[in-house]
Scaffold this active site. Structure first.
Site, PDB file in Angstrom:
ATOM      1  N   GLU A 109       0.841  -1.209   0.000  1.00 35.13           N
ATOM      2  CA  GLU A 109       0.000   0.000   0.000  1.00 35.13           C
ATOM      3  C   GLU A 109       0.875   1.258   0.000  1.00 35.13           C
ATOM      4  O   GLU A 109       0.585   2.229  -0.709  1.00 35.13           O
ATOM      5  CB  GLU A 109      -0.947  -0.015   1.207  1.00 35.13           C
ATOM      6  N   GLU A 129      -3.238  -9.887   3.578  1.00 30.87           N
ATOM      7  CA  GLU A 129      -3.977  -9.650   4.825  1.00 30.87           C
ATOM      8  C   GLU A 129      -5.019 -10.724   5.126  1.00 30.87           C
ATOM      9  O   GLU A 129      -5.253 -11.061   6.284  1.00 30.87           O
ATOM     10  CB  GLU A 129      -4.674  -8.280   4.774  1.00 30.87           C
TER      11      GLU A 129
HETATM   12  N1  CAA Z   1       4.738  -7.658  11.789  1.00 29.53           N
HETATM   13  C1  CAA Z   1       5.399  -8.029  12.890  1.00 29.53           C
HETATM   14  N2  CAA Z   1       6.339  -8.998  12.910  1.00 29.53           N
HETATM   15  C2  CAA Z   1       6.602  -9.591  11.740  1.00 29.53           C
HETATM   16  C3  CAA Z   1       5.939  -9.258  10.549  1.00 29.53           C
HETATM   17  C4  CAA Z   1       4.981  -8.221  10.598  1.00 29.53           C
HETATM   18  N3  CAA Z   1       4.326  -7.812   9.513  1.00 29.53           N
HETATM   19  N4  CAA Z   1       6.411 -10.042   9.563  1.00 29.53           N
HETATM   20  C5  CAA Z   1       7.342 -10.834  10.109  1.00 29.53           C
HETATM   21  N5  CAA Z   1       7.459 -10.571  11.420  1.00 29.53           N
HETATM   22  C6  CAA Z   1       8.394 -11.176  12.381  1.00 29.53           C
HETATM   23  C7  CAA Z   1       8.151 -12.656  12.578  1.00 29.53           C
HETATM   24  O1  CAA Z   1       7.202 -12.879  13.593  1.00 29.53           O
HETATM   25  C8  CAA Z   1       9.530 -13.148  12.958  1.00 29.53           C
HETATM   26  O2  CAA Z   1       9.725 -12.817  14.318  1.00 29.53           O
HETATM   27  P1  CAA Z   1      10.579 -13.787  15.290  1.00 29.53           P
HETATM   28  O3  CAA Z   1      11.927 -13.904  14.649  1.00 29.53           O
HETATM   29  O4  CAA Z   1      10.546 -13.080  16.591  1.00 29.53           O
HETATM   30  O5  CAA Z   1       9.829 -15.098  15.305  1.00 29.53           O
HETATM   31  C9  CAA Z   1      10.464 -12.252  12.132  1.00 29.53           C
HETATM   32  O6  CAA Z   1       9.696 -11.096  11.783  1.00 29.53           O
HETATM   33  C10 CAA Z   1      10.965 -12.901  10.858  1.00 29.53           C
HETATM   34  O7  CAA Z   1       9.838 -13.403  10.144  1.00 29.53           O
HETATM   35  P2  CAA Z   1       9.836 -14.825   9.438  1.00 29.53           P
HETATM   36  O8  CAA Z   1      10.412 -15.842  10.347  1.00 29.53           O
HETATM   37  O9  CAA Z   1       8.466 -15.050   8.907  1.00 29.53           O
HETATM   38  O10 CAA Z   1      10.882 -14.568   8.248  1.00 29.53           O
HETATM   39  P3  CAA Z   1      10.860 -15.066   6.755  1.00 29.53           P
HETATM   40  O11 CAA Z   1      12.079 -14.487   6.144  1.00 29.53           O
HETATM   41  O12 CAA Z   1      10.626 -16.536   6.711  1.00 29.53           O
HETATM   42  O13 CAA Z   1       9.560 -14.382   6.073  1.00 29.53           O
HETATM   43  C11 CAA Z   1       8.049 -12.614   5.481  1.00 29.53           C
HETATM   44  C12 CAA Z   1       9.490 -13.007   5.900  1.00 29.53           C
HETATM   45  C13 CAA Z   1       7.734 -13.201   4.093  1.00 29.53           C
HETATM   46  C14 CAA Z   1       7.974 -11.124   5.414  1.00 29.53           C
HETATM   47  C15 CAA Z   1       7.034 -13.202   6.474  1.00 29.53           C
HETATM   48  O14 CAA Z   1       7.442 -12.868   7.773  1.00 29.53           O
HETATM   49  C16 CAA Z   1       5.628 -12.701   6.311  1.00 29.53           C
HETATM   50  O15 CAA Z   1       4.906 -13.199   5.462  1.00 29.53           O
HETATM   51  N6  CAA Z   1       5.213 -11.725   7.146  1.00 29.53           N
HETATM   52  C17 CAA Z   1       3.859 -11.278   7.203  1.00 29.53           C
HETATM   53  C18 CAA Z   1       3.515 -10.411   6.030  1.00 29.53           C
HETATM   54  C19 CAA Z   1       2.098  -9.914   6.128  1.00 29.53           C
HETATM   55  O16 CAA Z   1       1.155 -10.659   6.356  1.00 29.53           O
HETATM   56  N7  CAA Z   1       1.930  -8.603   5.956  1.00 29.53           N
HETATM   57  C20 CAA Z   1       0.658  -7.999   6.042  1.00 29.53           C
HETATM   58  C21 CAA Z   1       0.454  -7.480   7.421  1.00 29.53           C
HETATM   59  S1  CAA Z   1      -1.175  -6.831   7.626  1.00 29.53           S
HETATM   60  C22 CAA Z   1      -1.150  -5.335   6.890  1.00 29.53           C
HETATM   61  O17 CAA Z   1      -0.136  -4.895   6.434  1.00 29.53           O
HETATM   62  C23 CAA Z   1      -2.492  -4.649   6.831  1.00 29.53           C
HETATM   63  C24 CAA Z   1      -2.431  -3.185   6.871  1.00 29.53           C
HETATM   64  O18 CAA Z   1      -1.479  -2.551   6.643  1.00 29.53           O
HETATM   65  C25 CAA Z   1      -3.616  -2.433   7.198  1.00 29.53           C
END
Ligand code: CAA
Ligand code: NAI
Length: 705
Positions: A109, A129
Site C-alpha cells: 500500500e 492480509e
Molecule cells: N509484523 C510483525 N512482525 C513480523 C511481521 C509483521 N508484519 N512479519 C514478520 N514478522 C516477524 C516474525 O514474527 C519473525 O519474528 P521472530 O523472529 O521473533 O519469530 C520475524 O519477523 C521474521 O519473520 P519470518 O520468520 O516469517 O521470516 P521469513 O524471512 O521466513 O519471512 C516474510 C518473511 C515473508 C515477510 C514473512 O514474515 C511474512 O509473510 N510476514 C507477514 C507479512 C504480512 O502478512 N503482511 C501484512 C500485514 S497486515 C497489513 O499490512 C495490513 C495493513 O497494513 C492495514
C-alpha cells in the site's frame, strides 16, 4: 528523521531508508518518520525527486502484526496509514519506491502511493492480509485495481498470494525491474522522472473499466470453496468491488468499515495467533538458537510405501539426494511409480515443468540394499508399524550409518525410546512423524526421546524448514501430540452414534464447525481396519468396565473397512461420495441395544462439545505432562496436520474463545454422565479455569525469547 527512518541526499535525489529490522514492519515510529522525511524532502529546494527503500533484506513486510491485538484491546489507538499515503501521493516531487525482498500488505500500500515503483528481479509483492483474517486497510483495495486491473486486484486481495517482480511489471504495478544495485538504479530512475508530471495512483481510472463483471461472483464462489467459513476473503472482494463503482474516497470508506469488522473478529485473532504460532513452535526452552547443527546433504529412506514415497519426495523437492530402500522389487516399483505419478500430476496441473520433475526424479535412487547408506546424513525409517520390525530395521541401519547420521522413525505411535534401544546411539534417534500425504501435508511432529541429543532436535527443526514443513516438537508418548488427542475425539464421535446421533449428523455438524472432514468420514478414508488391528494388539490395555466404542469393530468383522471396500460408517458410490447406509444404521441400533445404551435425540451442540472438549481436555493433559511445550504447539499441530479450521485458531485457542470455565463446566457434566475414566478433567484445565486464566496466558508464562 528518527532511528527507524533515515533521510539522506544523493545530489538532487532524496533517499529515504526504512530501517526497522527484521522485516521493516510499519511499527509505531515508521509511518511518522516516513511522513516527516517526505515533508522534509518536499521542503528542500535542492531535491528534485525522492527514493524510498528498505534497509536489510526487504522493503516493507506490512503493518506490525503485533499492533493489531493492542488496537483491538484498546491498549493503542487505531492509527490509519491513509493520511500518510495521501501525503506521499500529493508530494510535489516524484516519489520512486524501490522494492526488494517483499512489499506485502501495508508495504504494498505504501509502494502504491508512490508515483513510480522499481523492483529487484526476485522481489515479491502482495496483499496477504486475508491470511490474517483482515483485508487491506490503507487503500490497497482501491489503489491495486487502479494499477493492476480489477480482476487481478480481486484475486490478490481475496486469496493473498504474492506475485513475482516480472508479473508485477507486466501488470503495471512496477515500472521497471532493476537487475543489480537497486538503490543506484532507483536514484537514476528518480532523476529520469524528476521533471515529468507524476500521476497519482488514486486518480487513475483507465484500468477500472473493461473488466469481466463475473469476476466477483467467481471469486466468491472460489472463496466459499477454498476458504470455507472465512469472512475476510469475502470482505476483500466486496471492497475491491467498490473500486469501479465509487470514488476513491468513498471506496476507502467502504474498505475501512470492512477492515474494522474483520479486525474486531475472533477470526482475525485466530489467524494472527496461527501466524505467530508457526514461528513460536521453533523456540524450544532448552535448545538455544546457537545449538550446533549437523549438516544434511544426503538422505535415505527405508520403505517406499504410502509414507516412505512421500517422504522421499520431500527430500527431492528440497534438492537433497535420497536413497529409497525396499524389501522387494515389486514394492520398490510400486513406490517409485506412485512418486512418478504424483510428480506427473503436478506437471499436468502446471505446478512445475517436466524438466523440474526429471531433476527431482534423478535425485531419488531406488534400491534393495543398504549400499550408500553410509554416506547419508539422515536415515528415515518408514516401514510397517510394528515394534519388532522397527527395532530390526534400526539395528540394521545402526550398523551401516556414519556416526553423525540422524536416525529418524516415522512411527505414528510407537515408543521412540524402545526403538532407540535397538541402536548403540540413542542420542541420534528421533521421531519424524510426517502426515499423509507426506508430500502435501505441512506438519512434521518431531519426537524427542529421553536420550535424543539437542543437536539432533535443532537439526530436525531446521531441516523441516528446508523441507517446507512446520515442525512441532513433541514428547514421547503413545500417539505423541496429534494422534493421542485424536483418540478421545474419535471415541466421542462413535459414542454419539451409539447414543442416537446419525453418522451423517456427526460428520455434517463437525464439517459445519469447520473441520475439513467429519471424524467418521476421516475414519472411513484412513481405513477402519488400521484402528481395528491396533485395538486387537492393545486389547490387554483396556480397563474392565470402561466403555469402548463398539461399532467400528463390528463393521470390520463384516469386512467394511471404509472407502477402500466401498462401505464403512457410510456407503460410497463409484465417485467416493458418501451416502447414508441403512444397514449401518440398523447395525448401530442393534449394537447399542445389546450394550444397554439408551438411544435418544442428540443435538448439534452436544456433538460439538463432546468431540471438541474431549480433544481439548486431552490437549490440556498433554500440556500438563510436558508432551507439548505450549498450547499453541497443539494448535499448530491441529491446523497443519488434521484439518482443523484455521480461522478457529486450533483446539486450544477455540477453548479460550469459549472460556475455560465454561469448557470445564461441560467436561464435568460429561464426567458425571459418562464416568471419570473417560472424562476426568485435566488438572491443568482445572487450574487455569479456577485462576480465570487461558491457554494463551499459560503460554505467556512459558514464553522463550
Ligand atoms: N509484523 C510483525 N512482525 C513480523 C511481521 C509483521 N508484519 N512479519 C514478520 N514478522 C516477524 C516474525 O514474527 C519473525 O519474528 P521472530 O523472529 O521473533 O519469530 C520475524 O519477523 C521474521 O519473520 P519470518 O520468520 O516469517 O521470516 P521469513 O524471512 O521466513 O519471512 C516474510 C518473511 C515473508 C515477510 C514473512 O514474515 C511474512 O509473510 N510476514 C507477514 C507479512 C504480512 O502478512 N503482511 C501484512 C500485514 S497486515 C497489513 O499490512 C495490513 C495493513 O497494513 C492495514
Ligand atoms: P505402507 O504399508 O504403505 O508401507 C510400508 C513399506 O515398508 C512397504 O512398502 C514395505 O514393503 C516396506 N518395508 C517393510 N519392511 C521393510 C524393510 N525391512 N526394509 C525396507 N522396506 C520395508 O505403510 P505406511 O502407511 O507408509 O506406514 C509406514 C509407517 O509410517 C508406519 O510406521 C506408519 O505408522 C507410519 N505413518 C503412516 C501414516 C499413514 O497415514 N499411512 C501417517 C503417519 C505415519
Amino acid at each position: 528523521m528518527n532511528e527507524l527512518v533515515k533521510l539522506m541526499r544523493s545530489e538532487d535525489v532524496a533517499v529515504i531508508t526504512i530501517d526497522n529490522p527484521p522485516v521493516n514492519a510499519l511499527s509505531p515510529g515508521v509511518p511518522e518518520g516516513l511522513l516527516a522525511a517526505i515533508q522534509s524532502a518536499a521542503a528542500d529546494a535542492a531535491v528534485k525527486s525522492v527514493v524510498v527503500i528498505g534497509a536489510g533484506s526487504t522493503f516493507i513486510a506490512g503493518a506490525d502484526i503485533r499492533e493489531f491485538g493492542k488496537m483491538v484491546s484498546g491498549e493503542r489507538p487505531r492509527i490509519s496509514l491513509l493520511p500518510l499515503l495521501l501525503a506521499i501521493e500529493d508530494s510535489p516531487k516524484p516519489v520512486v519506491m524501490a522494492i526488494h525482498g517483499q512489499a506485502l500488505g501495508g508495504g504494498l500500500e505504501v509502494a502504491m502511493a508512490g508515483h513510480y515503483r522499481v523492483i529487484a528481479p526476485r522481489a515479491q509483492v502482495g496483499q496477504p492480509e486475508v491470511k490474517l483474517g483482515i483485508i487491506p486497510g490503507a487503500g490497497g483495495t482501491q489503489r491495486l485495481p487502479r494499477l493492476a486491473g480489477v480482476a487481478k486486484a480481486v484475486e490478490m486481495c481475496a486469496f493473498g498470494e504474492p506475485i513475482s517482480a516480472p508479473e508485477a511489471l507486466a501488470l503495471g504495478i512496477a515500472d521497471r525491474i532493476i537487475e543489480a544495485d537497486l538503490l543506484g538504479g532507483a536514484v537514476a530512475f528518480a532523476r529520469e522522472v524528476a521533471n515529468r508530471p507524476a500521476s497519482k495512483t488514486r486518480e487513475r481510472q483507465e484500468k477500472l473499466a473493461g473488466f469481466d463483471p463475473s469476476v466477483f461472483a467467481a471469486a466468491r464462489d472460489t472463496a466459499q470453496k477454498t476458504r470455507r467459513g472465512q469472512k475476510a476473503p469475502l470482505a476483500a472482494i466486496d471492497a475491491v468491488e467498490a473500486s469501479p463503482k465509487l470514488s476513491f474516497e468513498e471506496g476507502c470508506r467502504v474498505e475501512a468499515r470492512l477492515f474494522n469488522e474483520c479486525l474486531y473478529s475472533n477470526q482475525s485473532r485466530a489467524l494472527i495467533h496461527a501466524f505467530f504460532g508457526e514461528r513460536t513452535v521453533n523456540k524450544i526452552p532448552d535448545i538455544p538458537k546457537n545449538t550446533p547443527l549437523r549438516e544434511i546433504r544426503r538422505a535415505a529412506v527405508v520403505g517406499a510405501g504410502t509414507m516412505g514415497g512421500g517422504i522421499a519426495m520431500n527430500y527431492a523437492n528440497a534438492g537433497i539426494p535420497v536413497i529409497v530402500k525396499e524389501v522387494s522389487q515389486e514394492a520398490l516399483d510400486r513406490g517409485l511409480s506412485t512418486i512418478r505419478k504424483n510428480y506427473a500430476n503436478s506437471v499436468a496441473k502446471g505446478r512445475f515443468s517436466q524438466a523440474v520433475m526429471d531433476e527431482r526424479m534423478a535425485l531419488i535412487t531406488p534400491q534393495l540394499t543398504y549400499d550408500g547408506f553410509e554416506e547419508a546424513d539422515i536415515i528415515v525409517e518408514a516401514v510397517f508399524e510394528g515394534m519388532g520390525l522397527k527395532k530390526q530395521v534400526f539395528r540394521e541401519i545402526d550398523l551401516v550409518a556414519k556416526p553423525s547420521c540422524i536416525l529418524a522413525s516415522n512411527t505414528s505411535s510407537l515408543d521412540i525410546d524402545e526403538i532407540a534401544s535397538a541402536t548403540r546411539r540413542p542420542e541420534s534417534v528421533i521421531g519424524h512423524h510426517f502426515f499423509s500425504p507426506a508430500n502435501v501435508m505441512r506438519l512434521l511432529e518431531v519426537v524427542r526421546g529421553k536420550a535424543t541429543a539437542r543437536e539432533a532436535i535443532a537439526t530436525s527443526m531446521a531441516l523441516a524448514k528446508r523441507l517446507k514443513k512446520v515442525a512441532v516438537l513433541a514428547g514421547n508418548c503413545r500417539g505423541f501430540i496429534g494422534n493421542r488427542m485424536l483418540g478421545p475425539y474419535f471415541r466421542e464421535a462413535q459414542f454419539l452414534i451409539e447414543e442416537g446421533a446419525t453418522v451423517e449428523a456427526v460428520n455434517q455438524t463437525l464439517y459445519d464447525f469447520g473441520w475439513a472432514m467429519g471424524p467418521l468420514a476421516v475414519s472411513d478414508l484412513a481405513g477402519l481396519d488400521v484402528g481395528w488391528r491396533i485395538r486387537k494388539e492393545f486389547k490387554h490395555l483396556e480397563k474392565p468396565g470402561v466403555r469402548v466404542p463398539l461399532v467400528a469393530d463390528r463393521l470390520c468383522e463384516l469386512g467394511r473397512f471404509g472407502q477402500k471396500t466401498g462401505r464403512g460408517f457410510s456407503l460410497y458410490d463409484e465417485n467416493r461420495r458418501p451416502l447414508a447406509d441403512p444397514e449401518t444404521a440398523a447395525l448401530i441400533e442393534q449394537v447399542a441395544r445389546q450394550a444397554g445404551i439408551e438411544r435418544r435425540a442428540v443435538q448439534a451442540e452436544e456433538i460439538v462439545d463432546r468431540c471438541l472438549f474431549a480433544l481439548v481436555n486431552e490437549g490440556a493433559r498433554l500440556l500438563g505432562e510436558g508432551i507439548a511445550l505450549r498450547a499453541v504447539d497443539i494448535d499448530i499441530v491441529y491446523l497443519n496436520g488434521y484439518g482443523f479450521p484455521a480461522w478457529r485458531g486450533g483446539p486450544m485457542f477455540y477453548a479460550d474463545t469459549v472460556g475455560l470455565e465454561k469448557v470445564l463446566g461441560r467436561v464435568r457434566e460429561f464426567e458425571a454422565r459418562h464416568g471419570s475414566d473417560l472424562w476426568s478433567p485435566a488438572p491443568l484445565l482445572e487450574q487455569l479455569a479456577s485462576d480465570g486464566n487461558t491457554f494463551a496466558g499459560y503460554d505467556k508464562q512459558m514464553a522463550v525469547d
